[in-house]
Design an enzyme around this catalytic site. Structure first.
Site, mmCIF file in Angstrom:
data_model
loop_
_atom_site.group_PDB
_atom_site.id
_atom_site.type_symbol
_atom_site.label_atom_id
_atom_site.label_comp_id
_atom_site.label_asym_id
_atom_site.label_seq_id
_atom_site.Cartn_x
_atom_site.Cartn_y
_atom_site.Cartn_z
ATOM 1 N N LYS A 124 0.820 -1.212 0.000
ATOM 2 C CA LYS A 124 0.000 0.000 0.000
ATOM 3 C C LYS A 124 0.853 1.261 0.000
ATOM 4 O O LYS A 124 0.485 2.272 -0.575
ATOM 5 C CB LYS A 124 -0.927 0.021 1.226
ATOM 6 C CG LYS A 124 -2.158 -0.861 1.084
ATOM 7 C CD LYS A 124 -3.217 -0.444 2.089
ATOM 8 C CE LYS A 124 -4.460 -1.306 2.012
ATOM 9 N NZ LYS A 124 -5.466 -0.937 3.023
ATOM 10 N N LYS A 207 -5.133 -10.024 -6.857
ATOM 11 C CA LYS A 207 -6.313 -10.212 -6.011
ATOM 12 C C LYS A 207 -7.465 -9.324 -6.494
ATOM 13 O O LYS A 207 -7.240 -8.181 -6.874
ATOM 14 C CB LYS A 207 -5.911 -9.812 -4.579
ATOM 15 C CG LYS A 207 -6.934 -10.097 -3.515
ATOM 16 C CD LYS A 207 -6.452 -9.636 -2.142
ATOM 17 C CE LYS A 207 -6.578 -8.135 -1.983
ATOM 18 N NZ LYS A 207 -6.517 -7.658 -0.591
ATOM 19 N N LYS A 210 -11.496 -3.962 -4.091
ATOM 20 C CA LYS A 210 -12.361 -2.797 -4.294
ATOM 21 C C LYS A 210 -11.544 -1.587 -4.722
ATOM 22 O O LYS A 210 -12.101 -0.609 -5.210
ATOM 23 C CB LYS A 210 -13.195 -2.501 -3.039
ATOM 24 C CG LYS A 210 -12.475 -2.477 -1.720
ATOM 25 C CD LYS A 210 -13.506 -2.496 -0.555
ATOM 26 C CE LYS A 210 -12.888 -2.983 0.738
ATOM 27 N NZ LYS A 210 -13.841 -3.445 1.713
HETATM 28 P P1 AMP Z 1 -11.068 -5.722 3.283
HETATM 29 O O1 AMP Z 1 -12.003 -5.396 2.185
HETATM 30 O O2 AMP Z 1 -9.643 -5.553 2.881
HETATM 31 O O3 AMP Z 1 -11.409 -5.087 4.582
HETATM 32 O O4 AMP Z 1 -11.238 -7.280 3.505
HETATM 33 C C1 AMP Z 1 -12.294 -7.825 4.272
HETATM 34 C C2 AMP Z 1 -12.258 -9.330 4.248
HETATM 35 O O5 AMP Z 1 -12.448 -9.823 2.914
HETATM 36 C C3 AMP Z 1 -10.923 -9.932 4.717
HETATM 37 O O6 AMP Z 1 -11.193 -11.116 5.462
HETATM 38 C C4 AMP Z 1 -10.221 -10.249 3.448
HETATM 39 O O7 AMP Z 1 -9.276 -11.287 3.593
HETATM 40 C C5 AMP Z 1 -11.376 -10.682 2.557
HETATM 41 N N1 AMP Z 1 -11.059 -10.470 1.145
HETATM 42 C C6 AMP Z 1 -10.827 -9.273 0.529
HETATM 43 N N2 AMP Z 1 -10.551 -9.458 -0.778
HETATM 44 C C7 AMP Z 1 -10.601 -10.805 -0.995
HETATM 45 C C8 AMP Z 1 -10.404 -11.645 -2.148
HETATM 46 N N3 AMP Z 1 -10.108 -11.122 -3.342
HETATM 47 N N4 AMP Z 1 -10.539 -12.977 -1.984
HETATM 48 C C9 AMP Z 1 -10.857 -13.531 -0.791
HETATM 49 N N5 AMP Z 1 -11.047 -12.784 0.332
HETATM 50 C C10 AMP Z 1 -10.926 -11.457 0.233
#
Ligand code: AMP
Ligand code: TRP
Length: 346
Positions: A124, A207, A210
């Site tokens: 990041k 990956k 968002k």
């Molecule tokens: P975040 O949006 O970064 O707060 O992620 C929230 C949750 O979603 C966390 O448990 C991440 O590991 C999971 N997550 C985010 N992106 C992915 C992805 N592309 N595949 C699987 N899990 C994800």
């Protein structure tokens, strides 16, 4: 008679904590890697605490009005996906001050060297590390506080959070050692299922996120049926048909990703998916995947949109969840203060 062996873990009751940042709309990755699993854990009858981590979100700039909107949208997504605010605790992080207070104490436990090794920070911050917020660097220490403020023992997350959870374990262990107490549990990551890492639809080595500039790279929980179908139809693949074993998907990251998504949505194993579609072309497989995605996601999107019409009700749910969360975290934080040597006389 010999006493049963008491592992440090066994005196903590099973409790699940997990969080999602309200830093943008949620994706299919969030749904399969996190939300869907959160619901399964709730339905297994384990005590579950789920949090929209708004304090983590502001480690990078967030427009205030958007942050409020995205927090409500995140809460609506949890409920639409099956989280029942009566059975699970659902709240936004900043309403329970124990997170910030314990986060500070953990900033004094965690070491600079540990934090510098976090790959998410390095990704990041990039070349801009002099110019990112101090909060972005301390992020994993606040995450450890989120979990440990509840003595949570299990944390369901996607694969990208593994390193942060190892750091949470290190913090718990160092705190226990430094103060010669057996106070914090050692947390277990729950990284399970066919889709612990959903990849971008444009690049099977990245990956799904968002924050990806290309909206074509992801399926958003707010996408309608047409958008979902179009994105899956246009998803990058190779020219080969599907193989009959998983071995045949080695070195085919895009194909592997679509198989994993199908498996997770259909509650099948990836092996069962390739067995069913062995020899099929993507011209056949993609429409089936699109149909399945729409069938699973459309009801969630519809329910989210309905819930979003009543923001006051969402705020009420988050407030009630925060009260229940506070009732668990406050006594734990008070004990931490006693252990550390902070006077509590009011
Ligand atoms: P975040 O949006 O970064 O707060 O992620 C929230 C949750 O979603 C966390 O448990 C991440 O590991 C999971 N997550 C985010 N992106 C992915 C992805 N592309 N595949 C699987 N899990 C994800
Ligand atoms: N860092 C997590 C993410 O970006 C979100 C998060 C914050 C979290 N606190 C947490 C996840 C505590 C699990 C437990 O995905």
């Amino acid at each position: 008679m010999t006493e049963p062996v008491q592992t440090p873990q066994s005196r903590f009751k099973p409790r699940i904590f997990s969080g999602i940042q309200p830093s943008g709309g949620l994706t299919l990755g969030n749904y399969l890697g996190a939300l869907k699993r959160f619901v399964e854990k709730q339905d297994e009858g384990i005590e579950t605490i789920y949090c929209l981590v708004d304090m983590h979100a502001i480690t990078v700039w967030q427009d205030p009005e958007k942050l409020r909107q995205q927090t409500r949208e995140g809460a609506a997504a949890f409920i639409a996906a099956g989280i029942d605010p009566a059975r699970s605790i659902l709240f936004n992080q900043s309403q329970v001050t124990a997170h910030a207070e314990l986060g500070w104490i953990f900033n004094c436990i965690a070491r600079m060297g540990w934090m510098s090794r976090m790959t998410q920070f390095k990704d990041k911050a990039g070349k801009n590390s002099e110019n990112v917020s101090l909060g972005l660097f301390a992020y994993p220490s606040l995450m450890a506080a989120d979990i440990l403020a509840y003595h949570a023992t299990m944390v369901p997350v996607g694969d990208d959070q593994k390193q942060h959870l190892e750091l949470a374990r290190d913090i718990a262990i160092k705190f226990n050692n430094d103060y010669k107490v057996d106070f914090f549990p050692v947390v277990d990551p729950l990284i399970e299922g066919a889709a612990t890492r959903v990849m971008s639809l444009r690049d099977g080595t990245k990956k799904m996120s968002k924050s990806d500039p290309s909206d074509q790279s992801r399926i958003n929980l707010t996408d309608d049926a047409d958008a979902i179908s179009a994105k899956i139809r246009k998803a990058k693949t190779d020219a080969e048909p599907l193989p009959d074993t998983l071995e045949g998907l080695k070195d085919r990251p895009e194909a592997r990703n679509l198989v994993n998504i199908y498996a997770a949505l259909a509650d099948m194993t990836p092996q069962a998916v390739v067995a069913e579609y062995a020899g099929a072309q993507f011209g056949t497989f993609k429409p089936r995947l699109a149909e399945l995605s729409v069938a699973k996601l459309a009801p969630i999107t519809t329910e989210m949109n309905r819930l979003m019409k009543d923001p006051a009700e969402i705020d009420r749910i988050l407030g009630a969840g925060a009260d229940r969360a506070d009732a668990i975290a406050r006594p734990i934080l008070n004990q931490v203060k006693d252990i550390v040597g902070m006077i509590r006389s009011r």
